[in-house]
Design a protein around this motif. Sequence first.
Motif, PDB file in Angstrom:
ATOM      1  N   VAL A 110       0.832  -1.195   0.000  1.00  0.00           N
ATOM      2  CA  VAL A 110       0.000   0.000   0.000  1.00  0.00           C
ATOM      3  C   VAL A 110       0.876   1.257   0.000  1.00  0.00           C
ATOM      4  CG1 VAL A 110      -1.673   1.333   1.338  1.00  0.00           C
ATOM      5  CG2 VAL A 110      -1.936  -1.139   1.126  1.00  0.00           C
ATOM      6  N   VAL A 111       1.882   1.264   0.861  1.00  0.00           N
ATOM      7  CA  VAL A 111       2.795   2.402   0.915  1.00  0.00           C
ATOM      8  C   VAL A 111       3.528   2.564  -0.414  1.00  0.00           C
ATOM      9  CG1 VAL A 111       4.824   3.357   2.067  1.00  0.00           C
ATOM     10  CG2 VAL A 111       3.063   2.187   3.402  1.00  0.00           C
ATOM     11  N   HIS A 112       3.942   1.443  -0.974  1.00  0.00           N
ATOM     12  CA  HIS A 112       4.645   1.476  -2.260  1.00  0.00           C
ATOM     13  C   HIS A 112       3.740   2.052  -3.344  1.00  0.00           C
ATOM     14  CE1 HIS A 112       6.531   0.024  -5.959  1.00  0.00           C
ATOM     15  NE2 HIS A 112       7.663  -0.037  -5.254  1.00  0.00           N
ATOM     16  N   GLU A 113       2.489   1.643  -3.380  1.00  0.00           N
ATOM     17  CA  GLU A 113       1.558   2.139  -4.395  1.00  0.00           C
ATOM     18  C   GLU A 113       1.265   3.623  -4.193  1.00  0.00           C
ATOM     19  OE1 GLU A 113      -1.184   2.089  -7.649  1.00  0.00           O
ATOM     20  OE2 GLU A 113       0.651   1.053  -7.049  1.00  0.00           O
ATOM     21  N   GLU A 137      -5.304  11.483  -9.250  1.00  0.00           N
ATOM     22  CA  GLU A 137      -5.851  12.019  -8.012  1.00  0.00           C
ATOM     23  C   GLU A 137      -6.940  11.099  -7.442  1.00  0.00           C
ATOM     24  OE1 GLU A 137      -7.123  15.839  -9.306  1.00  0.00           O
ATOM     25  OE2 GLU A 137      -5.236  16.840  -8.740  1.00  0.00           O
ATOM     26  N   THR A 138      -7.757  10.557  -8.336  1.00  0.00           N
ATOM     27  CA  THR A 138      -8.818   9.641  -7.909  1.00  0.00           C
ATOM     28  C   THR A 138      -8.228   8.358  -7.337  1.00  0.00           C
ATOM     29  OG1 THR A 138     -10.339  10.522  -9.577  1.00  0.00           O
ATOM     30  CG2 THR A 138     -10.851   8.342  -8.677  1.00  0.00           C
ATOM     31  N   GLN A 139      -7.221   7.811  -8.031  1.00  0.00           N
ATOM     32  CA  GLN A 139      -6.593   6.579  -7.565  1.00  0.00           C
ATOM     33  C   GLN A 139      -5.933   6.768  -6.207  1.00  0.00           C
ATOM     34  OE1 GLN A 139      -3.982   5.719 -10.838  1.00  0.00           O
ATOM     35  NE2 GLN A 139      -5.519   4.530 -11.961  1.00  0.00           N
ATOM     36  N   LEU A 140      -5.278   7.913  -6.024  1.00  0.00           N
ATOM     37  CA  LEU A 140      -4.621   8.178  -4.747  1.00  0.00           C
ATOM     38  C   LEU A 140      -5.670   8.354  -3.639  1.00  0.00           C
ATOM     39  CD1 LEU A 140      -2.012   8.676  -3.182  1.00  0.00           C
ATOM     40  CD2 LEU A 140      -2.124  11.080  -3.870  1.00  0.00           C
ATOM     41  N   ALA A 141      -6.758   9.029  -3.945  1.00  0.00           N
ATOM     42  CA  ALA A 141      -7.828   9.205  -2.957  1.00  0.00           C
ATOM     43  C   ALA A 141      -8.420   7.865  -2.546  1.00  0.00           C
ATOM     44  CB  ALA A 141      -8.908  10.127  -3.522  1.00  0.00           C
ATOM     45  N   ASP A 142      -8.557   6.949  -3.510  1.00  0.00           N
ATOM     46  CA  ASP A 142      -9.085   5.620  -3.207  1.00  0.00           C
ATOM     47  C   ASP A 142      -8.168   4.875  -2.245  1.00  0.00           C
ATOM     48  OD1 ASP A 142     -11.265   6.083  -4.809  1.00  0.00           O
ATOM     49  OD2 ASP A 142     -10.443   5.039  -6.568  1.00  0.00           O
ATOM     50  N   GLU A 193      -8.482   6.400   1.252  1.00  0.00           N
ATOM     51  CA  GLU A 193      -9.810   6.338   1.863  1.00  0.00           C
ATOM     52  C   GLU A 193      -9.913   5.253   2.924  1.00  0.00           C
ATOM     53  OE1 GLU A 193     -14.499   6.149   0.404  1.00  0.00           O
ATOM     54  OE2 GLU A 193     -12.872   5.744  -1.006  1.00  0.00           O
ATOM     55  N   ASP A 194      -9.206   4.151   2.733  1.00  0.00           N
ATOM     56  CA  ASP A 194      -9.236   3.045   3.687  1.00  0.00           C
ATOM     57  C   ASP A 194      -8.461   3.449   4.943  1.00  0.00           C
ATOM     58  OD1 ASP A 194      -8.570   0.676   5.152  1.00  0.00           O
ATOM     59  OD2 ASP A 194      -9.082  -0.507   3.377  1.00  0.00           O
ATOM     60  N   PRO A 195      -9.086   3.425   6.119  1.00  0.00           N
ATOM     61  CA  PRO A 195      -8.392   3.837   7.357  1.00  0.00           C
ATOM     62  C   PRO A 195      -7.115   3.042   7.626  1.00  0.00           C
ATOM     63  CG  PRO A 195     -10.754   3.666   7.734  1.00  0.00           C
ATOM     64  CD  PRO A 195     -10.507   3.089   6.379  1.00  0.00           C
ATOM     65  N   ALA A 196      -7.127   1.743   7.329  1.00  0.00           N
ATOM     66  CA  ALA A 196      -5.923   0.927   7.552  1.00  0.00           C
ATOM     67  C   ALA A 196      -4.785   1.393   6.651  1.00  0.00           C
ATOM     68  CB  ALA A 196      -6.239  -0.548   7.297  1.00  0.00           C
ATOM     69  N   HIS A 197      -5.146   1.726   5.394  1.00  0.00           N
ATOM     70  CA  HIS A 197      -4.135   2.237   4.467  1.00  0.00           C
ATOM     71  C   HIS A 197      -3.584   3.577   4.965  1.00  0.00           C
ATOM     72  CE1 HIS A 197      -6.024  -0.189   0.904  1.00  0.00           C
ATOM     73  NE2 HIS A 197      -5.491  -0.962   1.834  1.00  0.00           N
TER      74      HIS A 197
END
Length: 477
Positions: free
Chosen positions: A9-12, A50-55, A58-62
């Motif tokens: 997740v961090v890498h992405e 921007e949309t992909q990054l927001a997605d 959005e997940d609290p764990a991420h």
Amino acid sequence: MLPVAADPVVHEAARLRRELRLTRRARRAAVHIPGTEVTEALRTAEARLETQLADVLEDPAHARAIARALDARAGALRVAVAARRAEDARAEAGVAAAALTAAAAARGGSITTAERDRVAELLAESHGNGPADDWEAEIVSSQVRDEVLEALTTLRLRDAAAQLRTGVLLTAQMREIIAEALPATRRGDPVLLLGETGGAKTALAESLAHRATGTAPEFISGYGDITGAQVIGAHELRSEAGATVSAFVDGPLLRAMTDGRALILDEINAMPAEFLKRLNRILQLRPGDRYAVQENAGRVVTIAPGFAILATANEQTPHRYRGLDRLSAELINRFGANAYRVHYPDTGNDYTDFPAENVLLATASVVDRHGELPTGLTHAELARVCRAAFISQQVFAGTHGTGFDSYVSTERDIDGRPGLEESVLAPRTLVAILQKVAGSGGGVTLDQALRRFVAGIMHQEDRRVLTLVIQGQGFDL
């Protein structure tokens, strides 16, 4: 910038942020390109990122994982900044020691006991013999160590890139020459910089001139038919009050003498012997001396403080540098102990050693302000091309021994000639090739740029040797 981490997740998130930053930069630049197709395509790509990054966020764990990574990054940066400051302090101590010595030299060479003690303290600090660095206690794990090293590398690259923009990368060799030659330059003693082509002799001379006087130097580029009038000055016809009069116009030498500036004689061994004979006398002059200008009816010029001559010359290697004459022993002696040989980066390394100075130079010449490489270049490619450059530089300079000697033909070995006659992947050439790739926006690969470089080599044997060197590092020629 997010750290490189094992967490996907961090890498992405890091990848998306980098792509978003590059896309925004490209869109701003595209405003100056005629038509709207490019701008619209980039605006669409920006919105998608921007949309992909927001997605992802959005997940609290991420979000928590990314927050932890950012905290770790901030901590690593803090330690890296402290480490870099310690490095800068050591470098500044060396500069301060040189400045104290230079000040003593400027007033006649005497140095007080207090100054001598202070110079000794500064030199000890510059060699890392001062108090232990506090930041080292913060390296508590291998992961922290790796993050700090990554951040420290970025800071070093930024500093190196800034140095290059001023003209010269301050490697250990360059710092040593500057520290020793600067007092002589400030005294007005002439300095000679010898070395192979593309090794930054001219850039080093310009750096010395700026450090010595704080002003831009006068500059004369050596060539075979230069005359004393072009260097010293000449009479010119001018129109004054409706009449044509003859007036003497100072050349770069006299301007440097009267303004108190350095004069750079670039490629002095390309200048004619007749001029060099006259230069023998000029090299003996110092600030405060008087110089009679023969071309101007014996007018006497008093040399202002700050005047000094900095000369560069290519190595006097047989079969190389057409049009260059061997400098006379009389002329060389005019420079006394102020003749310095400027070697290629990594000189003295073994064939299998990592070419760290070439890699630093190459990387700093193309990274952005975030320390990131442009599209079309990877760290692996840089390491390979820098190794090819290092080998070619040593072969060109005549280094023989395990590994290097395999590029020297039997004929050249018998004649005692270097393995490369006229062509080399010199630091200047290496930077030009990489900047061509970096500036192409991915349109030119490093293989293509190297292929073009080799194809332009006129000397057939040199072309063969450089093909072997470059192909040996995995490039497709």
